[in-house]
Structures are given as C-alpha cells and as structure tokens.
Scaffold this motif. Sequence first.
Motif, short mmCIF file in Angstrom:
data_model
loop_
_atom_site.label_atom_id
_atom_site.label_comp_id
_atom_site.label_asym_id
_atom_site.label_seq_id
_atom_site.Cartn_x
_atom_site.Cartn_y
_atom_site.Cartn_z
N PRO A 475 27.24 45.83 40.14
CA PRO A 475 26.71 47.11 39.66
C PRO A 475 25.33 46.92 39.04
O PRO A 475 24.98 45.83 38.57
CB PRO A 475 27.73 47.52 38.60
N GLU A 476 24.55 47.96 39.05
CA GLU A 476 23.25 47.99 38.37
C GLU A 476 22.43 46.76 38.76
O GLU A 476 22.31 46.41 39.92
CB GLU A 476 23.48 48.09 36.86
N ASN A 477 21.88 46.07 37.78
CA ASN A 477 21.07 44.89 38.07
C ASN A 477 21.67 43.62 37.50
O ASN A 477 20.96 42.66 37.20
CB ASN A 477 19.65 45.08 37.48
N ILE A 478 23.00 43.63 37.34
CA ILE A 478 23.66 42.45 36.78
C ILE A 478 23.66 41.33 37.80
O ILE A 478 23.97 41.52 38.96
CB ILE A 478 25.10 42.80 36.36
N LYS A 479 23.29 40.15 37.35
CA LYS A 479 23.31 38.99 38.21
C LYS A 479 24.57 38.18 37.91
O LYS A 479 24.79 37.74 36.80
CB LYS A 479 22.08 38.11 37.98
N TRP A 480 25.39 38.01 38.93
CA TRP A 480 26.64 37.28 38.77
C TRP A 480 26.43 35.82 39.15
O TRP A 480 25.82 35.53 40.17
CB TRP A 480 27.71 37.91 39.65
N VAL A 481 26.94 34.95 38.34
CA VAL A 481 26.62 33.54 38.55
C VAL A 481 27.82 32.70 38.98
O VAL A 481 27.64 31.67 39.64
CB VAL A 481 25.99 32.92 37.28
N THR A 482 29.04 33.08 38.62
CA THR A 482 30.20 32.30 39.04
C THR A 482 31.31 33.22 39.53
O THR A 482 31.45 34.35 39.07
CB THR A 482 30.77 31.42 37.91
N LEU A 483 32.08 32.71 40.44
CA LEU A 483 33.24 33.43 40.98
C LEU A 483 34.43 32.48 40.97
O LEU A 483 34.29 31.32 41.38
CB LEU A 483 32.97 33.90 42.40
N ARG A 484 35.56 32.96 40.50
CA ARG A 484 36.79 32.18 40.54
C ARG A 484 37.91 33.04 41.11
O ARG A 484 37.98 34.24 40.83
CB ARG A 484 37.16 31.69 39.14
N ILE A 485 38.79 32.41 41.90
CA ILE A 485 39.94 33.10 42.47
C ILE A 485 41.20 32.37 42.04
O ILE A 485 41.32 31.16 42.24
CB ILE A 485 39.86 33.17 44.02
N PHE A 486 42.13 33.14 41.44
CA PHE A 486 43.40 32.59 40.95
C PHE A 486 44.54 33.31 41.65
O PHE A 486 44.42 34.48 42.02
CB PHE A 486 43.57 32.83 39.44
N ASP A 487 45.66 32.61 41.84
CA ASP A 487 46.87 33.32 42.25
C ASP A 487 47.56 33.85 41.01
O ASP A 487 47.08 33.67 39.88
CB ASP A 487 47.78 32.45 43.12
N MET A 488 48.71 34.52 41.19
CA MET A 488 49.35 35.17 40.06
C MET A 488 50.06 34.19 39.13
O MET A 488 50.58 34.60 38.09
CB MET A 488 50.34 36.24 40.56
N THR A 489 50.10 32.91 39.47
CA THR A 489 50.63 31.90 38.55
C THR A 489 49.53 31.31 37.68
O THR A 489 49.80 30.49 36.81
CB THR A 489 51.31 30.75 39.31
N GLY A 490 48.27 31.70 37.94
CA GLY A 490 47.15 31.15 37.21
C GLY A 490 46.52 29.94 37.86
O GLY A 490 45.61 29.33 37.30
N LYS A 491 46.97 29.57 39.06
CA LYS A 491 46.40 28.41 39.75
C LYS A 491 45.04 28.77 40.33
O LYS A 491 44.87 29.77 41.01
CB LYS A 491 47.34 27.95 40.86
N LEU A 492 44.04 27.90 40.06
CA LEU A 492 42.67 28.14 40.52
C LEU A 492 42.51 27.64 41.95
O LEU A 492 42.84 26.50 42.27
CB LEU A 492 41.68 27.41 39.60
N PHE A 493 41.95 28.52 42.83
CA PHE A 493 41.73 28.16 44.22
C PHE A 493 40.26 28.03 44.57
O PHE A 493 39.90 27.21 45.41
CB PHE A 493 42.38 29.20 45.15
N LYS A 494 39.40 28.83 43.96
CA LYS A 494 37.97 28.77 44.27
C LYS A 494 37.17 28.88 42.98
O LYS A 494 37.53 29.62 42.06
CB LYS A 494 37.55 29.89 45.23
N ASN A 495 36.04 28.17 42.95
CA ASN A 495 35.13 28.22 41.80
C ASN A 495 33.73 27.93 42.34
O ASN A 495 33.44 26.79 42.71
CB ASN A 495 35.55 27.20 40.74
N SER A 496 32.88 28.95 42.43
CA SER A 496 31.58 28.76 43.07
C SER A 496 30.54 29.71 42.49
O SER A 496 30.88 30.69 41.83
CB SER A 496 31.69 28.97 44.59
N ARG A 497 29.27 29.42 42.77
CA ARG A 497 28.16 30.29 42.35
C ARG A 497 27.95 31.36 43.42
O ARG A 497 28.01 31.07 44.62
CB ARG A 497 26.89 29.48 42.18
N VAL A 498 27.71 32.59 43.00
CA VAL A 498 27.47 33.68 43.95
C VAL A 498 26.33 34.56 43.46
O VAL A 498 25.96 34.54 42.28
CB VAL A 498 28.73 34.56 44.12
N ILE A 499 25.77 35.31 44.39
CA ILE A 499 24.76 36.32 44.06
C ILE A 499 25.25 37.65 44.57
O ILE A 499 26.27 37.74 45.26
CB ILE A 499 23.39 35.98 44.68
#
Length: 534
Positions: A475-499
């Motif tokens: 939204p707007e002009n917010i710059k997003w720097v990290t993205l993480r994807i978790f399943d519903m148990t809290g297990k981390l599957f992805k962790n990366s920089r995005v624009i």
Amino acid sequence: INPPSIGVASFDGLDQFGNPYDNSALNTYGGADTLTSCPINLFANSSGTPYSLSDSLFLSFYVQRKGIGDAPEGGDSLKVEFYNPSDSVWKEQWSLQGGTDTIFQRIRVRVSDAKYLKKGFRFRFVNLANLTGQLDHWHLDYVRLKTNITLAIDTVLDDIAFTLPAVSLIKRYTSMPYSHYKALVPNQQNAMRNTLKLRVRNNSYQKRPINSTNDRVYDPTGAAVFTNSQSSNDIAGNSDSTYFVTLTPFAYSPNFGDSAVFEVEHYIGLPADANKHNDTIRFRQEFYNYFAYDDGSAEAGYSINASGGKIAYGFTLLKPDTLRAVQIHFSQLNDDVSNKLFKLAVWKDIGLVGQEELIYEKINQKPVYVDSINGFATYGIPDTILTVSGNIFVGFIQNTADFLNVGLDRNRINNNVMFYNTNGTWFQSQVEGSWMIRPVFGDSIVFTGSGKDLVKKRGKIYPNPANSEFTFESPENIKWVTLRIFDMTGKLFKNSRVINESTINISDLKQGFYLVAFTDTNGQEYFHKLIISR
C-alpha cells in the motif's frame, strides 16, 4: 460414528473457515452448512435416451444424527432440496428432525415430478441449526442418484469398505518432535505400536471375498520401508471384519534432518468392487517439533466454568528440551470468549506425587480463533529459556468463570493425562477424549501471532487461494524488506527480501493454510492468511 464407509460429510454451525455463521446472539438459528451437487443431466442418459418418471429415479444416502458430537434438538433439521433449472427455484423434498442415532439410517428420496427431468438439475442438503458454532451435528454418507431402484431389494450396498481412519503407528501420540524420536536410537522400537487394528465392512447382502489386505509405509523420499500383505477370509453379508497388522520389528528411520513425514497406507485387494475410493486409507505420520495426542479434529469443546480454574495436560519428554510455545485449538460454540483472559501455565508437578510446582505462567492471554477448520493458535514463550525434562503439564488458569471450550477430539481417549482443578484439588477428567493442546519444543524461537497481530493487514496478496505463486502489492509508498511464510504450526518455510509487486514462488509448498508475514523498514509486521490449493 461407525459409518458404512470411510469418510462422511459432517454438518454443524461452523462455516468453511471454522467460524460460527452467526454468534451475535445466543442460540441464533437458521440455515447453516449446505452441500450442493454439480449440475446433472436428468433430461437424457449417456446414450441419449430421455429419462421418464417410470425409470424410478431415487436419491439415496445414509444419515446419522449426533454421532460422537452434539445432538441436534427437536427444532433442528436436515433437509433435501431439488433445483428446477427452468425457474431457478429450490424446493424441499425431504427433512428429518433432530435427535440421536447410534447407527446410520438409509434414506431414499424419489424424483417424482417431471419438472426436474432437465439438464442442469441439482440437489442439495441443508441443515437448520444453531448458528453459534460447533453444534447440532449431522453426518452424511454414500450419496447416490440412481435409476431403476426397486425398494424391496435396494436395502444394502454392493461395496466393501474401510470404516475407520488409519491411525498413528506411535504408541502414545499422534505426533512427536523428531529430535525426541531420534533420542531413542537404537531403541526407537519402544515408541512404536506392536500391532494395528483395522476394520472392514461388507455392505453387500451376500458373502464377499477379499483377496488380500495390504499395508505399506513410505519414507520422506517415497521409498517403501515397510510392506505387509496377507490373505483374508470372506466377509459375511452386511457385517464387519477386523484384521490385525503386526508391526514388530518395524520402526521409523531417524535419518532425515530435523523433521520428517512418513506416509502410512492400507488397502484391500478385491476381485471387483462398486467403489474403489473407500478401499484405501492413509495416515500422515508427522515428526516436527510438537507432541500431540489428538487427531487434529474436534468433535466437541471442553470447559470448566470456574474463576481460577485450571486444566493441565501431561506429557512425557524423551530428552531434555526447551519449551518454546503451546498450541491450543479453541472450539467456537455459543458465546464468543475471545476477549476473556487466562494465564498460560506449565507445571513440573500438579501434586499427583509431590507438591504442585508451577514453573511458568504467562498472563493476559486470550483465546484466539484461527480462520481454518480445527486451526491452532500458537502461544509463544519468548521471555525465558524454559528447559524441561521428564514429565511436564501444560494448560492454563482461567481469570473468569467462562466456558473457554478447548477442542476435544473424541476419537482418541487420553483421560489418564487430562486433569482439572476448580476448588484447590486436582482431578482426572472423566470426559472421554483428547484435548487439542500441543507443546512445541526446539532450539529456535517459534513464530506466534496474537489475535491482535492477525488483523494487521495492509497491502494485498493475489491470487488467494494460490496455486504455484502469488504476488504481493504494497500500500501507499511503504517499502517491504522481508517476507516470511509459516504454516499453522508456526514452522517457517520461507524467509527472503522482497520489493513491491514481487511474485513469490510457492510451488514447493503443500496445499493448506499458511500465514504470510511482511516486515517494513520500521520493523512493523503485517500479516495475511494464504490458502494454497491445487
């Protein structure tokens, strides 16, 4: 619930996301779940011959009220409606009032009006129920639309089927941390069942042969690590047969990193059968970072309505470990209690042997309702390194005398480790089942999202549901720097920089519900729920 075959459609007052249809007031009533057929050509058969009412067209199915859940009351009902494609009108054809059944009853509804003999005909099942949650259960099985039915002889199905789901091969739990299983090496057999008990039903009116029963276990690479086949006797008509699988000396391999998933499969070898879909059952044996007694499905809610009341769930650890979180499924029924406070609690002892010993509590917690069927909320323990060993008890202490309704799995009975305390004395629960509470362990801090966090949605992700990729738009002009994807148990599957407007590849993730977390340059996190469907 003892159905004619494995797999039933269950109706209650929860929608497809596990939320009440309407809990704005107690005992809100109306139409709840709906199961609708695809459009059907009732004008003519596959050979082009037109249907007529003399063809004896019947919709047949099995239905059960309550099962092991909540009984629908007298004012509740399940009904069948037919759709006329000419005027787009649904009309009721059959209904059954609430009550309790110990068995499934066979129902047949005749297509008795020629106005339904058209292309685009449909039928649907609708339950009229309490809309405030997991209440008023109906179970539906073996739905068929058939021609040329003679009621005098159409009393049974020409089908042999499993009637119960596959189960965990672990003795006590449905799942345990892989690191704990590995700690048993070379004696991991100690954690395994010696035998399995499976049940097959012959729904036919006459004796039927079974060539063999077959059992397989596949490791994470897809390799078969256990195979078993045995000849089987004939099964008498309209009766059940139980067979046993000897597992000894099988044990799961401990050689797959920090987690592993094994597939357990059982299937019947038949010379001929009307429905092959119910001849195979499977169990997904997951070794992640948590212990679980439950099967992941709640048939009811468990509550104690006492201010200061406590519940404690016993677990036996196989090695010293760090408790990182506790996952709880709170069932939604009747009142919304997501604003009620409790203390997350961990005990070393609850006074069964010595003195009650509370070793951790976290105040000002609230029930979190997760937007998925049987979803778990994760309550983290980030403020201390809580190292535990041997026997521990996890649960909570209520601040108020409200029904918090922890999910209760009634298929697995573990009352010997379920305890409650409302007056200063601990008692073993007499309500049969397993609470849906799971302690999470490991070396790293587990991601958790509170109810407040989960409503922080800015930007959008699309498409959702997604198949192999999705796009994030900020939204707007917010710059997003990290993205993480978790399943519903809290297990981390992805962790990366995005624009902004990044396309995220998720082809390596399995179908299911996930949480996508974006962190902006100010360290603020925003969350979106993602469904992967293929």
